[in-house]
Enzyme design. Sequence first.
Site, mmCIF file in Angstrom:
data_model
loop_
_atom_site.group_PDB
_atom_site.id
_atom_site.type_symbol
_atom_site.label_atom_id
_atom_site.label_comp_id
_atom_site.label_asym_id
_atom_site.label_seq_id
_atom_site.Cartn_x
_atom_site.Cartn_y
_atom_site.Cartn_z
ATOM 1 N N LYS A 1 -36.317 24.727 -32.081
ATOM 2 C CA LYS A 1 -35.846 23.958 -30.919
ATOM 3 C C LYS A 1 -34.351 23.688 -31.020
ATOM 4 C CE LYS A 1 -35.858 21.413 -27.225
ATOM 5 N NZ LYS A 1 -36.647 20.193 -27.081
ATOM 6 N N CYS B 1 -31.112 16.687 -24.951
ATOM 7 C CA CYS B 1 -31.325 17.836 -25.843
ATOM 8 C C CYS B 1 -30.034 18.557 -26.195
ATOM 9 C CB CYS B 1 -32.308 18.820 -25.198
ATOM 10 S SG CYS B 1 -34.015 18.249 -25.178
#
Length: 423
Positions: free
Chosen positions: A218, A272
């Site tokens: 990720k 993010c």
Amino acid sequence: MDRAIDIDFRTISVVGLGYIGLPTATVLASRQREVIGVDINQHAVDTINQGRIHIVEPDLDMLVRAAVSQGYLRATTEPEPADAFLIAVPTPFLDNKQPDLSYIEAAARAIAPVLKRGDLVVLESTSPVGATEQLSDWLSAQRPDLSFPHQQGEESDIRVAHCPERVLPGHVLRELVENDRIIGGMTPKCSEAAQRLYELFVRGRCIVTDARTAEMCKLTENAFRDVNIAFANELSMICDEIGVNVWELISVANRHPRVNILQPGPGVGGHCIAVDPWFIVDAAPESARLIRTAREVNDAKPHYVLDRVKQAARRFKEPVIACFGLSFKANIDDLRESPAIEIVQTMVQQQLGTVLVVEPHIKVLPAALQGVELLNAEAALSRADIVVLLVDHQQFRKLDTDRLQSRVVIDTRGMWSAKRIAA
């Protein structure tokens, strides 16, 4: 029979009912599982239990209303026993750019008392490498009567895994179901149990790996995007210096079959891309030079935009500046780490003029923007000397660009500039 295979997941707890947790809980509830949502925000809990939502996400309101009315979803501030626990809490960074795992630790302390043998705990929060192991350690400290993967491996009482979310705000419900998921268990049996859980609702592939690889996957995805955005942002600043229209340049350069330059903007925001690369830099500061530089380029872009606004403001005795958009990306209400917030806040602090904001996705401005007026597009344009496009919301595309002719326009997203080029 193996405990992981025998597990049925009749009751699932989702800890953290924000932009990821609530849609995930709702999708699970739509599979006719009993879902207990846990959040420390009493307002969020009360709102959900009334069948309503406290965030903006297309179609989520209908699914929550159905799940609550059918008895499959309810929310509470205190964890209750369940077969699986999904942790979807924030993982911001501290002032020194080091990861802040306090929310994960708090979630571990909260669920530990209700854990029982055979339970699965999945960390969905985007996390630095090693966070899943740290979660297991925090849980074991609270429950010495149970064994955990970092202690007993395959024979542990509790299964622990990492499965990072990979969804796009505004498309969360579809992508939760359709996207491939990376599942990283601390042991193969942990992975197997987590895979069983996600196969309840995921139509994409469930790709199994180990926890550390899943964590790094990720971070890598978002660092890759951050580096490419930094290239576009740096290119936009270079083009300003040498008198080239960056939007036209990118359009023609992307005609090359192996070139795909992203669109520049006022910076990078969100929970993010603006955060995750720092987790890699923190883990390997000497090696992550390109990733660090990309972060620095993107973090500096709001200051570049502010300099352009300052230059424009000098042309007016009492400038009125209308800023279009506050969210970190188009067509959502999420303001987390938004460069637009930083830009508007600094305009006010530096007293560049009267500051107006047009943000159709919120009803109240954040407390950090005291002294700023929230208006609709027509009202803001009627008063503005300077118009700054910070977010390319769909509503702004409908704006008659002839209305901008007598104003100084700073278009950080190329939305109005590109329309003129196309014309």
